[in-house]
Design a protein around this motif. Structure first.
Motif, PDB file in Angstrom:
ATOM      1  N   HIS A 485      10.220 -16.492 -17.406  1.00 21.51           N
ATOM      2  CA  HIS A 485      11.147 -16.918 -15.925  1.00 21.51           C
ATOM      3  C   HIS A 485      12.679 -16.446 -16.031  1.00 21.51           C
ATOM      4  N   ALA A 486      12.850 -15.827 -17.290  1.00 20.02           N
ATOM      5  CA  ALA A 486      13.801 -14.243 -17.120  1.00 20.02           C
ATOM      6  C   ALA A 486      13.486 -13.439 -15.821  1.00 20.02           C
ATOM      7  N   THR A 487      12.294 -12.998 -15.709  1.00 26.37           N
ATOM      8  CA  THR A 487      11.807 -11.693 -14.942  1.00 26.37           C
ATOM      9  C   THR A 487      12.435 -12.778 -13.578  1.00 26.37           C
ATOM     10  N   GLU A 542      26.014 -16.977  -4.116  1.00 22.75           N
ATOM     11  CA  GLU A 542      24.753 -16.049  -5.487  1.00 22.75           C
ATOM     12  C   GLU A 542      25.290 -16.068  -6.580  1.00 22.75           C
ATOM     13  N   GLU A 543      27.010 -16.124  -7.549  1.00 18.94           N
ATOM     14  CA  GLU A 543      27.017 -17.200  -8.890  1.00 18.94           C
ATOM     15  C   GLU A 543      25.702 -18.403  -9.555  1.00 18.94           C
ATOM     16  N   ARG A 544      25.973 -19.030  -8.496  1.00 16.06           N
ATOM     17  CA  ARG A 544      24.585 -20.265  -9.051  1.00 16.06           C
ATOM     18  C   ARG A 544      23.211 -18.987  -9.440  1.00 16.06           C
ATOM     19  N   ALA A 545      23.576 -18.158  -8.482  1.00 17.57           N
ATOM     20  CA  ALA A 545      21.472 -17.613  -9.029  1.00 17.57           C
ATOM     21  C   ALA A 545      21.894 -16.949 -10.514  1.00 17.57           C
ATOM     22  N   HIS A 549      19.793 -16.515 -13.620  1.00 16.98           N
ATOM     23  CA  HIS A 549      19.506 -15.873 -14.426  1.00 16.98           C
ATOM     24  C   HIS A 549      19.958 -15.354 -15.992  1.00 16.98           C
ATOM     25  N   ARG A 550      21.308 -15.077 -16.030  1.00 18.88           N
ATOM     26  CA  ARG A 550      21.894 -15.324 -17.702  1.00 18.88           C
ATOM     27  C   ARG A 550      21.766 -16.516 -18.979  1.00 18.88           C
ATOM     28  N   SER A 551      20.803 -17.670 -17.846  1.00 15.30           N
ATOM     29  CA  SER A 551      20.886 -18.874 -19.187  1.00 15.30           C
ATOM     30  C   SER A 551      19.191 -18.291 -19.305  1.00 15.30           C
ATOM     31  N   ALA A 552      18.190 -18.064 -17.766  1.00 15.21           N
ATOM     32  CA  ALA A 552      17.184 -17.705 -18.832  1.00 15.21           C
ATOM     33  C   ALA A 552      16.998 -17.015 -19.531  1.00 15.21           C
ATOM     34  N   ARG A 556      15.196 -16.154 -23.115  1.00 14.23           N
ATOM     35  CA  ARG A 556      14.459 -15.119 -23.535  1.00 14.23           C
ATOM     36  C   ARG A 556      14.200 -14.875 -25.016  1.00 14.23           C
ATOM     37  N   ALA A 557      15.908 -13.818 -24.713  1.00 13.07           N
ATOM     38  CA  ALA A 557      15.936 -13.016 -26.347  1.00 13.07           C
ATOM     39  C   ALA A 557      15.915 -14.310 -27.402  1.00 13.07           C
ATOM     40  N   GLU A 558      16.338 -15.778 -26.969  1.00  9.83           N
ATOM     41  CA  GLU A 558      16.073 -16.290 -28.076  1.00  9.83           C
ATOM     42  C   GLU A 558      14.746 -16.765 -28.959  1.00  9.83           C
TER      43      GLU A 558
END
Length: 1000
Positions: A485-487, A542-545, A549-552, A556-558
């Motif tokens: 999902h992050a990718t 763009e900011e929503r995307a 991405h940051r949320s995803a 992923r890190a979590e």
């Protein structure tokens, strides 16, 4: 001020570390800062401003500085600006780090670190840097003091924003006043206007308050004057001129009228006092005559009553004389009565005592009774030894009974001890067996406890192992899904960003307005603005995307962190629990727990068994001791009983002889004690009766002799003549009252004034009293009127004095108010003396604008080949401010026109000349601080080649005396004309700077 070096890290569009060497750029005197729109040219200037003042210019400052961080920076990279400069002969280095949100060192999430600042100075003697301060406030104050400019002034003087000055040329007086007010800090003049207005209002309030107090005094004087106030109060309001004089004149008239009323009242009071005194004297004379007449009449009536009681008075005097004679016989009478009473008591007491004696003593005299009493007492003394023997015999019986009870108790103790000791060996063997069994169970429980704890730990670890194995599979699946999902979100965001960059021109063109400067090129004409195409990506998309991405990426890190934690826990649980199944480990642990519980239950009786053994041993010792003690007491009691029997036989023989016919010695002693007491009492009574009879005979003889000497025939007559104390006092009082009344009556009848008054006719007392009361009322009324008039005068005098004092106090306040009101009106532009209606602040700003216009004209004439001149105008435009007008004089036409009529290119070099002139004036205002580095932002795209050459010549002249000028522009022609360049290149990972010197 000269800039040397600027280091930028994670600031604005710059994701990494960038360095700008101003020394290299300034070698040519003129350098170009260029790059595509949005690359970050202005951000370089923002970094310079932030390093010096801790804030960026105007609207670009947001929040607490968190918005300054680059979105392209790595999470662990901190935003930092470091600027090295020379000012006032000192080489300084300023480093600032705005607040930033960094990843937590422990756990997940972020934490905010506070902003930090450093100020260092280079010590040329030591060849090293030394720290000056780490305080934001101290560094800001030091930089402001060295430069002599605030942040707003620096941004207008050093970072010349051409768009702002183009608007300044076309602005009205109000807008120009706001900009000039910020640059030259004329707030103190506005504060003077405000203070003058406040002082005027305060002085007016004090004058009105004083007038109100003065009118209050006037109303109180009007109330105090009452009927004496012939004229009404002046019809004036607080603040009206002449109020104090009118009130004081009215008060003087009221005081004069009140004094006239007081004089009239004083005369009326004096006349009433004379009339009241005459009426009082007449009333006193009438009252005296009436008193004397009544006194004489009362004396005559009292004399008649005394004559009626004369016979009773003579009888009382005779009775008092016989009582005085009988008083001489009274002691003998009292003695005889007392002796007779005593004789009767003695005879009765003797008869009572003789009645209790046997008949053998009925005729015995006092001597015979005394002898019989002595004989009985002697016999009683001989019985004392027998009485002690009798008491001892009773004690022997009690001791014998006690010995019998003790013997029975000892027999019970011996029987019980023998019975218990016979079973001792059997009891001891049973207790020892209980102790051995409990000790064996305790040892077995300890062995099982050592085996039980590891078994349960292996069981818990095996259960956790199985659970963590299932959690590991779940966490691994979640980690793979989060990574995919992050990718996907990152690829989607990069695609949208690329699309937006391709259509950024249309997005900027959407905000263009005809007649207003372009934010990119500064032109006011927009012939062919770009248009948005279908599917255009705006900033919000763009900011929503990016947010997605940051949320995803965080998810992923979590997920990866959780997978690592679960795997570590699974390895630890497997190492501790092994590979054995949970069911087999559970059966082993339960069996060990059951055996351990049984052993603990048996072993818990060890302490009770040991206590039982100790208690049985103590009981065995106690029983043996009790048996021995009982045997000893039995032997001792046998010898004691024999001695008691011998003593009892001896005492019984002695008592039988002493008792006689009585039942006991005590009974015989009681009979003798009573007989002695009765005989003694009877002998005493007989002697007392004989003595009292002799004294009674002597008292009769003395009484008869005393009565004869007092003149009485018999003692009975003397007793009858005696009076008791109450009767004597009553009779003496009646005699004294008669004598006093008779003397008083004779004295009154003998008075000459009383007799003379009795001969006069009767007086009318009520008429005289009515006349006196009428005179008193007249005096009271006149006195009240006089006092009221006096109080009115005093109150009017006091109130008039207060009013006069208030008037004197108000005089300087009115003068102060007039003076302050004139100054406040002049400063506010409302006074008639202020012909142009200019406020004080506007007047100062007009003077500054005139200086700026003069300084700008020097460069404007050179840029326009002598055609244009800027002039300042004091004319008032409509209802706006006056004194802040700005016109341009065209030398070709000889006419003066408004700056708003200039073309785009003319507006540019006019605003540039104005900005440079403003920089010169502000520099002089700041104390002449030399500005060796200047920046000019945009606007060159509207100039033709000839005008551009002229403008560059003017800017090139600024290099005199080692000054450098930086031009911020994206005009391509400037890249060929200016060789020293600082290019800002934007990219997907952030912008970078490329520097080229003049020789390259």
């Amino acid at each position: 001020m000269r800039l040397h070096r600027l280091d930028i890290t994670a600031f604005g569009p710059f994701g990494g570390a960038q360095r700008v060497d101003f020394d290299e750029l300034s070698a040519a005197g003129l350098f170009l800062l260029h790059g595509p729109t949005g690359a970050g040219k202005t951000s370089v200037l923002d970094a310079v401003c932030y390093a010096l003042y801790g804030a960026v210019p105007g609207a670009r400052q947001s929040g607490q500085g968190l918005g300054l961080r680059s979105d392209h920076a790595a999470p662990e990279t901190r935003t930092e600006i470091r600027l090295e400069l020379s000012v006032a002969g000192r080489r300084l280095e300023v480093t600032r780090q705005p607040p930033w949100e960094r990843p937590k060192k422990r756990g997940t999430g972020t934490t905010t670190e506070k902003a930090q600042s450093w100020l260092r100075e280079y010590d040329s003697a030591a060849g090293s840097w030394k720290d000056l301060s780490r305080s934001h406030q101290e560094i800001g104050e030091e930089i402001t003091q060295l430069l002599g400019m605030s942040r707003e002034q620096f941004c207008q003087v050093v970072l010349l924003p051409q768009g702002d000055f183009a608007r300044f040329l076309r602005a009205d007086a109000e807008a120009r006043g706001k900009l000039l007010g910020r640059l030259f800090d004329t707030r103190r003049f506005a504060e003077v206007e405000k203070r003058l207005a406040e002082r005027r209002r305060a002085a007016e309030a004090e004058v009105r308050a004083g007038d109100t107090a003065l009118l209050a005094h006037a109303h109180r004087m009007h109330q105090a004057a009452g009927p004496a106030a012939e004229e009404p109060l002046p019809d004036l309001a607080p603040g009206d001129p002449g109020l104090a004089e009118s009130v004081l004149v009215w008060a003087a008239v009221a005081r004069s009228t009140a004094r006239e009323v007081l004089a009239v009242a004083h005369c009326a009071r004096e006349a009433a006092e004379a009339a009241q005194a005459a009426a009082g004297r007449a009333l006193d004379d009438v009252r005296e005559v009436d008193r004397l007449q009544r006194r004489f009449t009362e004396a005559q009536e009292r004399a008649a009553r005394l004559e009626q009681r004369a016979d009773a008075h003579r009888d009382a005097r005779t009775r008092m004389e016989r009582a005085r004679k009988a008083e001489a016989v009274a002691p003998a009478l009292d003695l005889r009565d007392a002796t007779e009473a005593e004789h009767r008591r003695a005879v009765a007491e003797e008869a009572r005592a003789r009645a209790a004696l046997p008949e053998a003593f009925a005729g015995a005299g006092a001597a015979g009774l005394a002898a019989a009493a002595r004989k009985a007492a002697e016999e009683l003394g001989g019985l004392e030894s027998a009485r002690r023997a009798e008491r001892r015999l009773g004690e022997l019986g009690a001791e014998r009974a006690s010995l019998d009870r003790q013997e029975r108790a000892d027999e019970d103790v011996l029987q019980d001890a023998e019975s218990w000791l016979a079973d001792w060996e059997e009891t001891r063997a049973a207790v020892e067996a209980r102790i051995d069994t409990a000790q064996e169970a305790a040892a077995r429980a300890e062995q099982l406890a050592v085996q039980r704890e590891p078994a349960f730990k292996r069981l818990a670890a095996a259960r956790l192992r199985d659970e963590l194995a299932r959690d590991t599979e779940t966490a691994h699946a979640r980690s793979l899904a989060a990574r995919e999902h992050a990718t996907r979100t990152r690829a989607h965001w990069l695609d949208l960003k690329e699309q937006r960059l391709r259509g950024i021109a249309a997005e900027l063109a959407a905000h263009l307005v005809d007649g207003e400067s372009c934010a990119v090129c500064g032109a006011t004409e927009h012939p062919a603005p770009a248009r948005k195409t279908a599917g255009h990506v705006d900033r919000e998309t763009e900011e929503r995307a990016l947010a997605a991405h940051r949320s995803a990426d965080e998810e992923r890190a979590e997920a990866e962190r959780r997978l690592g934690v679960v795997r570590e826990a699974l390895a630890a649980a497997t190492a501790e629990g092994g590979d054995a199944p949970v069911s087999r480990l559970a059966e082993q642990a339960e069996e060990l727990d059951r055996l351990h519980a049984e052993a603990r239950t048996v072993a818990s009786g060890l302490h009770a068994a040991r206590e039982a053994r100790e208690q049985a041993e103590r009981e065995h010792e106690r029983r043996l001791a009790a048996r021995q003690e009982a045997v000893r007491r039995v032997a001792a009691r046998a010898s004691h009983r024999e001695s008691l029997d011998r003593e009892k036989a001896s005492l019984e023989g002695e008592l039988e002889q002493a008792r006689g016919l009585a039942g006991s010695v005590t009974e015989r002693a009681t009979q003798l004690e009573r007989q002695v007491a009765l005989l003694t009492e009877a002998a005493d009574g007989a002697r007392a009766a004989e003595d009292v009879a002799r004294r009674l005979k002597d008292a009769d003889a003395r009484l008869a002799d005393a009565a004869f000497r007092a003149g009485f025939d018999t003692p009975g007559a003397a007793a009858a003549a005696l009076l008791d104390a109450a009767a004597h006092r009553d009779l003496q009082q009646r005699l004294d009252e008669w004598q006093s009344e008779e003397s008083s009556v004779r004295a009154v009848l003998a008075e000459a004034d009383t007799a003379a008054a009795a001969r006069r006719p009767a007086v009318d007392l009520r008429a005289a009293e009515r006349a006196a009361e009428s005179a008193v009322r007249r005096l009271r009324d006149t006195a009240s009127a006089r006092d009221a008039a006096a109080r009115r005068c005093e109150e009017l005098d006091a109130l008039s004095a207060r009013a006069a004092a208030e008037g004197r106090r108000l005089a300087p306040l009115r003068d102060e108010y007039d003076r302050v009101a004139r100054l406040a009106g002049l400063a506010a532009g409302t006074s008639a003396d202020n012909e142009r209606k200019m406020r004080l602040e506007a007047y100062v700003l007009a003077a500054r604008l005139e200086q700026v216009a003069a300084a700008a004209t020097v460069r404007l004439q050179r840029m326009s080949s002598g055609r244009y001149t800027l002039v300042h105008s004091d004319d008032r435009a409509g209802r706006g401010r006056s004194g802040l007008g700005l016109h341009v004089v065209d030398a070709w036409t000889g006419r003066e026109r408004d700056t708003a009529t200039l073309s785009g290119g003319e507006t540019f070099f006019a605003s540039l000349a104005l900005a440079l002139g403003l920089a010169d004036v502000v520099t002089d205002e700041a104390g002449g601080v030399r500005l060796d580095t200047l920046f000019i932002d945009e606007g060159f795209g509207s100039l033709d080649d000839q005008t551009l050459d002229e403008v560059l010549d003017v800017l090139d002249s600024l290099r005199e005396r080692d000054r450098s000028v930086g031009i911020v522009s994206h005009v391509g022609d400037l890249r060929r004309r200016v060789h020293a360049q600082l290019e800002v290149v934007k990219g997907r990972t952030g912008s970078v700077v490329r520097q080229r010197g003049a020789r390259e």
